[in-house]
Design a protein around this motif. Structure first.
Motif, mmCIF file in Angstrom:
data_model
loop_
_atom_site.group_PDB
_atom_site.id
_atom_site.type_symbol
_atom_site.label_atom_id
_atom_site.label_comp_id
_atom_site.label_asym_id
_atom_site.label_seq_id
_atom_site.Cartn_x
_atom_site.Cartn_y
_atom_site.Cartn_z
ATOM 1 N N LYS A 7 44.280 115.358 -0.695
ATOM 2 C CA LYS A 7 44.113 115.040 0.712
ATOM 3 C C LYS A 7 42.868 115.717 1.284
ATOM 4 C CE LYS A 7 46.623 115.027 5.082
ATOM 5 N NZ LYS A 7 47.849 115.418 5.779
ATOM 6 N N ASN A 8 42.676 116.980 0.936
ATOM 7 C CA ASN A 8 41.488 117.702 1.389
ATOM 8 C C ASN A 8 40.211 117.067 0.839
ATOM 9 O OD1 ASN A 8 42.932 119.549 2.880
ATOM 10 N ND2 ASN A 8 43.010 121.086 1.250
ATOM 11 N N ARG A 13 35.333 113.732 1.684
ATOM 12 C CA ARG A 13 34.524 112.551 1.376
ATOM 13 C C ARG A 13 34.258 111.725 2.632
ATOM 14 N NH1 ARG A 13 37.700 110.483 -3.951
ATOM 15 N NH2 ARG A 13 37.081 112.167 -5.327
ATOM 16 N N GLU A 14 35.303 111.547 3.456
ATOM 17 C CA GLU A 14 35.146 110.791 4.695
ATOM 18 C C GLU A 14 34.168 111.494 5.632
ATOM 19 O OE1 GLU A 14 38.992 110.204 6.399
ATOM 20 O OE2 GLU A 14 39.658 108.887 4.780
ATOM 21 N N SER A 15 34.275 112.798 5.715
ATOM 22 C CA SER A 15 33.382 113.579 6.572
ATOM 23 C C SER A 15 31.939 113.458 6.089
ATOM 24 C CB SER A 15 33.821 115.040 6.575
ATOM 25 O OG SER A 15 32.902 115.825 7.283
ATOM 26 N N LYS A 20 26.438 111.192 6.555
ATOM 27 C CA LYS A 20 25.336 110.412 5.992
ATOM 28 C C LYS A 20 24.950 109.271 6.930
ATOM 29 C CE LYS A 20 26.363 111.316 1.139
ATOM 30 N NZ LYS A 20 26.819 110.730 -0.129
ATOM 31 N N ASP A 21 25.947 108.608 7.514
ATOM 32 C CA ASP A 21 25.673 107.515 8.438
ATOM 33 C C ASP A 21 24.888 108.010 9.649
ATOM 34 O OD1 ASP A 21 27.017 105.759 6.794
ATOM 35 O OD2 ASP A 21 28.880 105.806 7.959
ATOM 36 N N VAL A 22 25.317 109.125 10.201
ATOM 37 C CA VAL A 22 24.633 109.691 11.370
ATOM 38 C C VAL A 22 23.215 110.106 10.986
ATOM 39 C CG1 VAL A 22 24.635 111.622 12.999
ATOM 40 C CG2 VAL A 22 26.752 110.417 12.506
ATOM 41 N N ALA A 23 23.065 110.732 9.841
ATOM 42 C CA ALA A 23 21.746 111.173 9.396
ATOM 43 C C ALA A 23 20.810 109.991 9.189
ATOM 44 C CB ALA A 23 21.869 111.985 8.104
ATOM 45 N N GLN A 24 21.325 108.903 8.643
ATOM 46 C CA GLN A 24 20.491 107.719 8.438
ATOM 47 C C GLN A 24 20.045 107.127 9.770
ATOM 48 O OE1 GLN A 24 22.847 105.148 5.994
ATOM 49 N NE2 GLN A 24 22.114 106.042 4.075
ATOM 50 N N LYS A 25 20.939 107.082 10.747
ATOM 51 C CA LYS A 25 20.577 106.543 12.055
ATOM 52 C C LYS A 25 19.519 107.406 12.722
ATOM 53 C CE LYS A 25 24.965 104.227 12.974
ATOM 54 N NZ LYS A 25 26.171 104.200 13.801
ATOM 55 N N VAL A 26 19.676 108.717 12.644
ATOM 56 C CA VAL A 26 18.697 109.628 13.243
ATOM 57 C C VAL A 26 17.349 109.483 12.542
ATOM 58 C CG1 VAL A 26 18.120 112.068 13.553
ATOM 59 C CG2 VAL A 26 20.417 111.257 14.069
ATOM 60 N N ALA A 27 17.364 109.365 11.240
ATOM 61 C CA ALA A 27 16.126 109.211 10.488
ATOM 62 C C ALA A 27 15.421 107.903 10.850
ATOM 63 C CB ALA A 27 16.404 109.260 8.990
ATOM 64 N N GLN A 28 16.175 106.843 11.026
ATOM 65 C CA GLN A 28 15.580 105.563 11.395
ATOM 66 C C GLN A 28 14.945 105.638 12.778
ATOM 67 O OE1 GLN A 28 18.770 102.781 10.963
ATOM 68 N NE2 GLN A 28 18.452 102.503 8.755
ATOM 69 N N LYS A 29 15.631 106.283 13.725
ATOM 70 C CA LYS A 29 15.073 106.426 15.068
ATOM 71 C C LYS A 29 13.801 107.265 15.036
ATOM 72 C CE LYS A 29 19.336 105.974 17.737
ATOM 73 N NZ LYS A 29 20.284 106.665 18.638
ATOM 74 N N GLY A 30 13.817 108.340 14.255
ATOM 75 C CA GLY A 30 12.635 109.190 14.132
ATOM 76 C C GLY A 30 11.475 108.455 13.504
#
Length: 65
Positions: A7-8, A13-15, A20-30
């Motif tokens: 479970k942990n 993995r979900e976290s 990764k999704d947030v990092a990709q969005k920030v990188a694209q905006k930058g």
């Protein structure tokens, strides 16, 4: 105890995937912001390439005098 570990591991993995999704969005905006600024820097580079050596020469001559 193995169920708890699994479970942990699933939560981790979900976290990580969310991070990764947030990092990709920030990188694209930058990247978009940098691409816009690069188009302004192109024409200015020619002016700076001519003005910088002239400015350095003037400063050196001013120091000598």
């Amino acid at each position: 105890m193995s169920e708890l570990e699994e479970k942990n591991e699933m939560q981790e993995r979900e976290s990580n995937s969310l991070k990764k999704d947030v990092a990709q969005k920030v990188a694209q905006k930058g990247a978009k912001k940098l691409a816009g600024k690069a188009s302004l820097m192109g024409p200015l580079a020619h002016i700076v390439a001519v003005a910088a050596p002239i400015l350095v020469i003037v400063i050196i001559l001013g120091g000598i005098i």
